[in-house]
Design a protein around this motif. Structure first.
Motif, short mmCIF file in Angstrom:
data_model
loop_
_atom_site.label_atom_id
_atom_site.label_comp_id
_atom_site.label_asym_id
_atom_site.label_seq_id
_atom_site.Cartn_x
_atom_site.Cartn_y
_atom_site.Cartn_z
N THR A 275 4.19 19.74 43.29
CA THR A 275 4.63 20.37 42.04
C THR A 275 3.59 21.39 41.55
O THR A 275 3.95 22.45 41.03
CB THR A 275 4.88 19.31 40.95
OG1 THR A 275 5.67 18.25 41.51
CG2 THR A 275 5.63 19.90 39.77
N TYR B 116 7.64 23.06 35.63
CA TYR B 116 6.81 22.40 36.65
C TYR B 116 5.46 22.00 36.07
O TYR B 116 4.95 20.92 36.37
CB TYR B 116 6.61 23.31 37.87
CG TYR B 116 7.92 23.74 38.49
CD1 TYR B 116 8.84 22.77 38.91
CD2 TYR B 116 8.28 25.08 38.63
CE1 TYR B 116 10.06 23.14 39.45
CE2 TYR B 116 9.49 25.45 39.16
CZ TYR B 116 10.39 24.49 39.56
OH TYR B 116 11.59 24.85 40.09
N ALA C 147 13.12 25.06 42.93
CA ALA C 147 13.83 24.05 42.13
C ALA C 147 14.44 22.98 43.03
O ALA C 147 14.34 21.78 42.75
CB ALA C 147 14.90 24.72 41.28
N TYR D 78 14.76 18.50 36.41
CA TYR D 78 14.75 19.54 37.45
C TYR D 78 16.15 19.97 37.87
O TYR D 78 16.38 21.14 38.13
CB TYR D 78 13.93 19.06 38.67
CG TYR D 78 12.46 18.92 38.37
CD1 TYR D 78 11.70 20.01 37.93
CD2 TYR D 78 11.80 17.70 38.52
CE1 TYR D 78 10.34 19.88 37.64
CE2 TYR D 78 10.44 17.56 38.23
CZ TYR D 78 9.72 18.66 37.80
OH TYR D 78 8.39 18.53 37.51
#
Lengths: 189, 405
Positions: B109, B125, B195, B239
């Motif tokens: 991430t 993020y 993503a 997300y």
């Protein structure tokens, strides 16, 4: 190199103590495989000593106790004992040759794989049953016995001439194993 | 730049594997590069998403011929997942694999946050990574308590272990987890891949925890897995809501395959273990084949060219597993008290957040706090790896007398 695991007080039970020894055994294997010269020789000596203490304690205390638990545990325990015997054979060869011998690197990796697999088997299939069926105060009492075994083992075993035959069987002098065993038996009663 | 659309890859009828080929040797947990383990865990999550997505597509697809083609590719993807995940060794415990999962969540991430071109997506993020960072610390303390081992054994000194945004504060009202989506027609193609990648990784973490948690006998272990698996599920919501729901099934399939090409290509370039590198190389060839099929389906059923979905410039620069210590310390210093409200970010503890906290905690400390208390009680300190100095947030520094303070 990580420091030695913290020792959490007198309330620690025998399972936690054996887990701590498993962790220390893993660390010593890393040190042996990742170092050279004097450091490596010392780490290997420490490993041999700890394995002697640890396996003797398991043979004397843990496995016999597991046999008494509900259900048929004999096959499981026999497998663990067979693993311990096999590890001792490999260890014997490594001790005889010494850390500078040809084939030590390969041998120590083999030993590591079998010892760590053995430890994981215990953690997965044996220790949880001990915690499930054995009273907590009994498990704490047994930790005292294992600690006594650690205290009884010399810090630097020197497999010497006086016990060449015994050494060939267990890797370190039988007299030392006997001392460990006596310490466990008197403390466990 | 590597452009997967220009390669044919391995033909579909050459992709089935025998038992012998499926029976891979696992990595050696005592000698593995921690980032090799991270790449394995990541690609497992990616393959799991490929499988789940394909099932959903099939359930929404009335065309029998397409359903058969999906079924075949899905079977191959299942074999890919079995190979990748079976590289993990039986010698490792569930908690050791868990520490690997959290190391992935942190360093994957963090890399994506550093390379995300869109500021709103980047914030998503940056926000999420501080939470996984905290989970690593909680599990590391559990690990020492339950298995008497140190997380250093798993993560090495590549990733620091210390508090992030405290897990106790991560439980928000689900309404506030839902983000605003990117616009599929104007967004940079890399944002789509970022993503999907993070979504897949977090989804696998959530599925793993919700299934392995009850395998533990120790009450604190069972409870901690329950708590953190609920956060991971919220991360999936966080997300997945970034994706444009207007993307149709054909373009989603294409993006999935293209993303897999990017990641296998990235890891093939970076892999230090030649045996594992060969797996990434083979899987890349397989994915290139899947991508060709997805491109054909897109042309046939949607009347568009794949370049309209993922661009014609090729994949982004390779995604790398590498330490992100300074980046994370900067985020800790600047975003630790950030919260979410609606689709945005705030610093106050608003009413809906407080309401949720009351419902869930009901006046008690959650498992994520108890695990640290118990560790301090048993060991006299807490477990941390702080290689770059004290914690950047004063209030989260280890107490006096700690082993690693």
């Amino acid at each position: 190199m990580p420091e030695a695991p913290a020792t959490p007080g007198p309330n620690e039970d025998v399972v936690s103590l054996l887990l701590t020894q498993h962790a220390r055994i893993e660390e010593l294997f890393l040190l042996v495989t990742g170092s050279t010269g004097e450091t490596r020789a010392e780490a290997f000596n420490d490993l041999v000593r700890l394995l002697a203490v640890h396996e003797t304690a398991e043979e004397e205390v843990v496995h016999p106790l597991s046999r008494t638990l509900p259900g048929d545990n004999d096959a499981l325990i026999d497998e663990r004992l067979a693993e311990e015997r096999q590890a001792k054979e490999t260890l014997k060869v490594l001790i005889e040759g010494g850390v500078d011998a040809d084939g030590f690197d390969e041998g120590v990796l083999l030993l590591r794989t079998s010892v760590l697999a053995h430890a994981r088997h215990e953690e997965r299939y044996e220790f949880p049953r001990l915690r499930q069926h054995v009273p907590a105060d009994r498990l704490r009492q047994l930790a005292t016995a294992v600690r006594a075994a650690e205290a009884a083992a010399p810090t630097r075993p020197h497999p010497g001439a006086e016990s060449a035959t015994a050494n060939a069987v267990v890797g370190i002098p039988l007299t030392v194993i006997d001392r460990i065993r006596d310490a466990i038996r008197s403390a466990a009663d | 730049m590597f452009n997967p659309l220009e390669h044919k890859g391995l033909a579909p009828d050459q992709q089935l594997r025998s038992w012998r080929e499926l029976n891979v040797d696992p990595i050696d947990p005592e000698a593995v590069d921690p980032y090799t383990r991270c790449r394995i865990i990541t690609m497992n999550g990616i393959e799991v998403e490929a499988i789940l997505f394909s099932h959903q597509f099939a359930r929404n697809c009335p065309d029998d011929e397409v359903r058969r083609q999906l079924a075949y590719t899905r079977y191959v993807e299942n074999q890919q997942q079995r190979v990748v995940n079976w590289l993990l060794p039986g010698l490792a415990s569930v908690l050791e694999t868990t520490l690997g999962y959290e190391q992935v969540a942190v360093d994957l991430t963090a890399w994506v946050a550093r390379h995300e071109p869109d500021p709103y997506l980047r914030q998503a993020y940056e926000f999420g990574v501080l939470e996984d960072f905290d989970h690593l610390y909680r599990y590391a303390n559990l690990y020492e308590m339950v298995e008497r081992r140190k997380a250093e054994k798993v993560v090495d000194a590549l990733t620091e272990v210390m508090p992030g945004r405290p897990t106790v504060h991560e439980h928000r009202h689900p309404f506030d987890e839902v983000r605003a989506p990117y616009d599929k027609d104007s967004v940079n193609p890399q944002s789509k891949l970022n993503a999907l990648t993070i979504l897949s990784a977090e989804q696998q973490v959530a599925i793993y925890y919700m299934n392995v948690g009850p395998q533990y006998m120790e009450p604190i272990a069972r409870q901690l897995y329950q708590e953190i698996s609920l956060i991971e599920q919220e991360h999936v919501t966080h997300y997945e809501s970034l994706l444009d729901a207007g993307e149709n099934w054909w373009e989603r399939l294409l993006t999935h395959e293209y993303n897999e090409c990017w990641l296998y290509h990235s890891f093939m370039e970076q892999e230090s273990d030649p045996r594992i590198k060969a797996v990434w190389e083979l899987h890349l060839q397989m994915e290139l084949g899947h991508l060709q099929q997805a491109a054909d389906l897109l042309r046939r059923h949607d009347g568009r060219e794949p370049e309209e979905i993922v661009g014609s410039a090729g994949v982004p620069e390779p995604l790398l597993f590498e330490p992100n210590k300074q980046f994370l310390r900067h985020l800790l210093a600047t975003q630790i008290d950030l919260n979410k409200l609606g689709e945005g970010y705030v610093r106050e503890a608003h009413e809906r957040f407080e309401w949720m906290q009351e419902q869930l905690h009901a006046g008690e400390k959650p498992p994520s706090e108890q695990v640290i208390d118990m560790h301090r009680e048993q060991f006299g300190d807490e477990y941390r790896i702080e290689t770059e100095g004290p914690h950047p947030v004063q209030s989260l520094r280890a107490a006096e007398g700690d082993r690693r303070a």
